[in-house]
Design an enzyme around this catalytic site. Structure first.
Site, short mmCIF file in Angstrom:
data_model
loop_
_atom_site.label_atom_id
_atom_site.label_comp_id
_atom_site.label_asym_id
_atom_site.label_seq_id
_atom_site.Cartn_x
_atom_site.Cartn_y
_atom_site.Cartn_z
N ASP A 150 9.53 2.98 1.73
CA ASP A 150 8.33 3.75 2.04
C ASP A 150 8.09 3.66 3.55
O ASP A 150 7.53 2.69 4.05
CB ASP A 150 7.13 3.21 1.27
CG ASP A 150 5.85 3.98 1.52
OD1 ASP A 150 5.80 4.77 2.50
OD2 ASP A 150 4.88 3.80 0.76
N PHE B 126 0.87 -1.18 0.00
CA PHE B 126 0.00 0.00 0.00
C PHE B 126 0.90 1.23 0.00
O PHE B 126 1.59 1.51 0.99
CB PHE B 126 -0.93 0.05 1.21
CG PHE B 126 -1.84 1.25 1.15
CD1 PHE B 126 -3.01 1.21 0.41
CD2 PHE B 126 -1.51 2.43 1.80
CE1 PHE B 126 -3.84 2.33 0.32
CE2 PHE B 126 -2.32 3.55 1.71
CZ PHE B 126 -3.49 3.49 0.97
N LYS C 187 2.63 11.42 6.79
CA LYS C 187 1.79 11.22 7.96
C LYS C 187 2.30 11.94 9.20
O LYS C 187 2.04 13.11 9.39
CB LYS C 187 1.59 9.73 8.20
CG LYS C 187 0.78 9.05 7.08
CD LYS C 187 0.28 7.71 7.47
CE LYS C 187 -0.42 6.99 6.31
NZ LYS C 187 -1.62 7.65 5.82
#
Length: 407
Positions: A232, A147, A261
């Protein structure tokens, strides 16, 4: 005399969303109005312990005072210039973020997906200009069950049909291999490979932690093959796993790290590509950009986030509280929990389907005053703010135990 306006209830507000909001989410039926630390409060004043933390965007809790202070101070001075001009907050942000992550240069963006897209562009350009891959032939190897975001390029190399279906045609140039499989990865890498792009821990897949040695194996393989290792760390980074970055568990330094984030402290969207100078140095004026990327407000908040991490306090908290989380979940195995995976203050919990789906467990925990999010069938994710106390965490695990026992 005019009657006072009626306060809209949670049910009113949920119903009001239905006709005017795109239905791309299926939220739990709670309407949050206030929050502080690890707690949120709905419009009726009911309090809930937040075990999701905005998918790690709220690593430092809701409304952390140091982050609020940085934002308030910057709001009074300057919020946006665009990158057409310099501003006085950007250099410090880039310097300290690069130092924190062991890299040399920073490309500031806004959302996590933008960081991934930017990382893909940089990797391709590096492949053509530095590695010598023929024009338009560069490939990037990714892992199944990944993801990395929701843009069309990214969902094109997803293996989740819900994410892919109906959004093609997709960009070519990606090869998908099983996660945690070095032999498959090696077989997929060739002279056209610009980069290997992986999550050091797969969050959306259910907090899947690779075997010891996998990340160092990826590092060695990419070094031998002359391609980039792009990590990531948008969910796994910035303290979540008990280290500044999840790759730090194996002492690995990727060529490129993608952040987002938590970098915005739960206040503004902030993301970044951090990398060696010879990698990010392939970008020249006019080749990539973002109006809001690296804006003064984002840089001020991002610098304050880096300041919190520079002390090591939050990495230690995640490590110590991760033991509490692991011990609590271990006690639930065989009592409604089939198994779990945990790294730092982050866990994917596989609930016995006979007890309920992940969604049903989330709804039952909501009634207990605890917020979690399901993913894929009967798996739930636990990722509270790193500011949660051990007592609060044990209380939440007790609520999970009660929910599971009730069936």
């Amino acid at each position: 005399m005019t009657a006072p306006a009626r306060t809209r209830t949670s049910d009113d507000l949920i119903r009001a969303e239905e006709p005017v909001l795109a239905h791309n989410y299926h939220p739990l039926p709670v309407v949050v109005a206030r929050a502080e630390g690890a707690w949120v409060e709905d419009v009726e004043g009911r309090r809930y312990l937040d075990l999701l933390a905005g998918y790690s965007a709220l690593n430092f809790g809701h409304r952390h005072p140091a982050l609020l202070a940085a934002a308030h101070d910057q709001l009074d001075r300057l919020t946006l210039t665009s990158r057409a001009f310099h501003h006085d907050r950007l250099a410090e942000f880039a310097e300290r973020l690069a130092a924190l992550t062991g890299q040399e240069m920073v490309l500031p963006m806004n959302t996590g997906a933008e960081a991934v897209e930017s990382g893909i562009k940089v990797a391709r350009k590096w492949a053509y200009e530095v590695k010598g891959v023929p024009a338009d032939r560069a490939t990037i190897v990714v892992a199944a069950d990944n993801f990395h975001g929701r843009t069309t390029t990214i969902v094109g190399f997803s293996t989740d049909e819900d994410a892919r279906a109906g959004f093609g045609p997709f960009a070519p140039g990606f090869r998908v291999v099983p996660y945690n499989d070095l032999a498959a990865l090696e077989a997929a890498v060739d002279a056209t490979t610009a980069a290997v792009l992986i999550e050091p821990v797969q969050g959306e897949a259910g907090v899947v932690v690779p075997d010891d040695g996998y990340l160092s194996g990826v590092r060695e393989l990419t070094r031998r093959a002359g391609c980039l290792f792009v990590a990531d760390e948008i969910q796994s980074g910035l303290g979540r796993t008990g280290r500044t970055l999840a790759v730090d568990h194996e002492g690995v330094v990727p060529d490129v790290v993608l952040l987002g984030k938590a970098l915005g402290g739960g206040i503004v969207p902030v993301s970044a590509v951090v990398a060696r100078r010879d990698v990010l140095g392939v970008l020249r004026p006019g080749q990539h950009g973002s109006t809001f990327g690296g804006n003064p407000l984002a840089a001020a908040v991002g610098t304050a986030v880096v300041g919190l991490l520079e002390t090591g306090e939050f990495q230690r908290r995640a490590q110590e509280l991760g033991v509490v989380l692991r011990d609590g979940l271990t006690e639930l195995v065989g009592h409604g929990v089939l198994g779990f995976r945990c790294r730092g203050l982050w866990a994917g919990v596989d609930v016995d389907p006979a007890v309920g789906t992940g969604r049903e467990i989330g709804e039952r925990l909501l009634r207990e005053g605890v917020l979690v999010k399901d993913t894929h069938g009967s798996t739930i994710r636990i990722a509270p703010p790193l500011t949660i106390s051990a007592e609060e965490l044990r209380s939440a695990l007790g609520a999970l135990g009660r929910v599971l026992a009730a069936g």
